[in-house]
Scaffold this motif. Structure first.
Motif, PDB file in Angstrom:
ATOM      1  N   PHE A  11      -8.925 -38.776  23.000  1.00  0.00           N
ATOM      2  CA  PHE A  11     -10.597 -38.553  22.603  1.00  0.00           C
ATOM      3  C   PHE A  11     -11.540 -39.145  22.271  1.00  0.00           C
TER       4      PHE A  11
ATOM      5  N   ARG B 289     -14.120 -36.936  23.211  1.00  0.00           N
ATOM      6  CA  ARG B 289     -15.371 -36.512  22.515  1.00  0.00           C
ATOM      7  C   ARG B 289     -16.323 -36.053  22.690  1.00  0.00           C
TER       8      ARG B 289
ATOM      9  N   LEU C  14     -10.574 -38.353  13.665  1.00  0.00           N
ATOM     10  CA  LEU C  14     -12.086 -37.083  14.808  1.00  0.00           C
ATOM     11  C   LEU C  14     -12.918 -36.294  13.927  1.00  0.00           C
TER      12      LEU C  14
END
Length: 280
Positions: free
Chosen positions: A173, A177, A209
Motif C-alpha cells: 500500500f 496508495r 490506510l
C-alpha cells in the motif's frame, strides 16, 4: 531517480492483447511508479521453429513490436524479449536478471480451455514468482475479450493471516496508495491456527490506510480461507485482491500459498500476489 521495472508476460492471445492495450490499466501502472516495461513472450520448448510454415519466433517479434508501440506511446520505456523454454521459469528468470519489481500476466481465469498457455502460466507463477505478481483478469468465453476491472488498484481487497509475508503484502500500500481510494481488509479465522485478537490487528491496519485518505472497512470471517475471501470479493467487488503467497503454517493445507493459488484461479477480478523477499 530510481527506475521501476515491470515484466509484462504475453502469449499474444486476445486475452493478453486486451490487457496490454487497455489505456486505463497502463495509466494505473504509471500511478504506482512503473516507468520501464519488459515485454516477454515464451515459445514453449515443445514447439520447434523447423515445423512447416511455422515462424513462431518471427511472428512473436512482430506482434511484440506492435505492443511496444502502444506502451511507448503511453510513456513507458520498453524492451522486448522472445525466449524459448518453460514459460513461468523463463519469466521468473528475466524478472531476476533485469531486477524487475513487478510481473504482470493477463488471464481469462476459469476458462473452459484448460490448456491455454497463459492460464497455466498464471497458476505456475502464483507458486513460483520471485517478484510481486499482478494477474490482470480479462473476460472469458468471448473472441474479443475486455479487461474485467480496468481500474487496477482503485478498490483493493487485502487478505491476511498476519504472517510475516502477509504483512509484507500490506506494505505494498505504500506505493499502491497513489492509486487506491477504497480498501477492505479481511482475515479468515482458523480454529487450528488461531490469531490473537485479529479484529484489533485489522483495525490497526485500517487506521494506517485511513491516514492515507483510503476509505477502509474490515471483515472477520470463519471457515475455509479461499472460499471466504472469494465471498468477500463477490460482495465488495474490488478491482484487485491483494495477498501474500506464503502464510503462517508449514502444513501445506494451511499455507496461505495454497490459498493464493486458489484465489488466482477463481477470483473474478485482478489479483496482486506478493512473494517472500528474493533472499528468502
Amino acid at each position: 531517480m530510481r527506475t521501476v521495472r515491470a515484466i509484462y508476460a504475453t502469449d499474444l492471445s486476445a486475452a493478453s492483447e486486451a490487457a496490454i492495450e487497455n489505456e486505463t490499466c497502463l495509466d494505473y501502472l504509471r500511478r504506482v511508479g512503473v516507468d520501464e516495461i519488459h515485454l516477454v513472450t515464451v515459445v514453449p520448448s515443445n514447439v520447434h521453429s523447423g515445423m512447416p510454415g511455422m515462424d513462431f519466433e518471427g511472428r512473436r517479434r512482430r506482434a511484440l513490436e506492435r505492443y511496444r508501440d502502444v506502451m511507448e506511446d503511453a510513456g513507458f520505456e520498453v524492451e522486448a524479449h522472445v525466449v524459448r523454454g518453460t514459460p513461468h521459469r523463463r519469466i521468473n528468470g528475466i524478472a531476476e536478471s533485469v531486477r524487475a519489481e513487478l510481473t504482470i500476466v493477463g488471464s481469462r481465469g476459469q476458462s473452459p480451455l484448460e490448456n491455454r498457455v497463459i492460464g497455466s502460466t498464471a497458476r505456475n507463477l502464483a507458486r513460483t514468482t520471485v517478484v510481486p505478481l499482478l494477474v490482470n483478469r480479462v473476460e472469458r468465453a468471448t473472441d474479443e475479450p475486455e479487461v474485467v476491472r480496468e481500474h487496477l488498484f482503485r478498490r483493493v481487497l487485502y487478505a491476511t493471516d498476519f504472517s510475516e509475508n502477509a504483512e509484507r503484502a500490506f506494505e505494498a500500500f505504500s506505493y499502491l496508495r497513489h492509486a487506491t481510494e477504497e480498501a477492505t481488509l479481511v482475515h479468515v479465522e482458523s480454529p487450528k491456527d488461531p490469531v490473537d485478537d485479529p479484529e484489533a490487528q485489522l483495525s490497526e491496519f485500517a487506521e494506517r490506510l485511513e491516514d492515507w485518505d483510503i476509505d477502509t472497512r474490515i471483515e472477520l470471517r470463519y471457515g475455509d480461507a479461499a472460499d471466504e475471501i472469494l465471498d468477500v470479493e463477490e460482495s465488495v467487488t474490488p478491482t484487485t485482491t491483494l495477498l501474500g503467497s506464503r502464510g503462517r503454517s508449514r502444513l501445506r493445507r494451511l499455507l496461505l500459498g495454497s490459498v493464493s493459488e486458489e484465489i488466482v484461479a477463481r477470483a473474478a477480478g485482478n489479483v496482486y500476489l506478493v512473494p517472500p523477499p528474493r533472499t528468502a
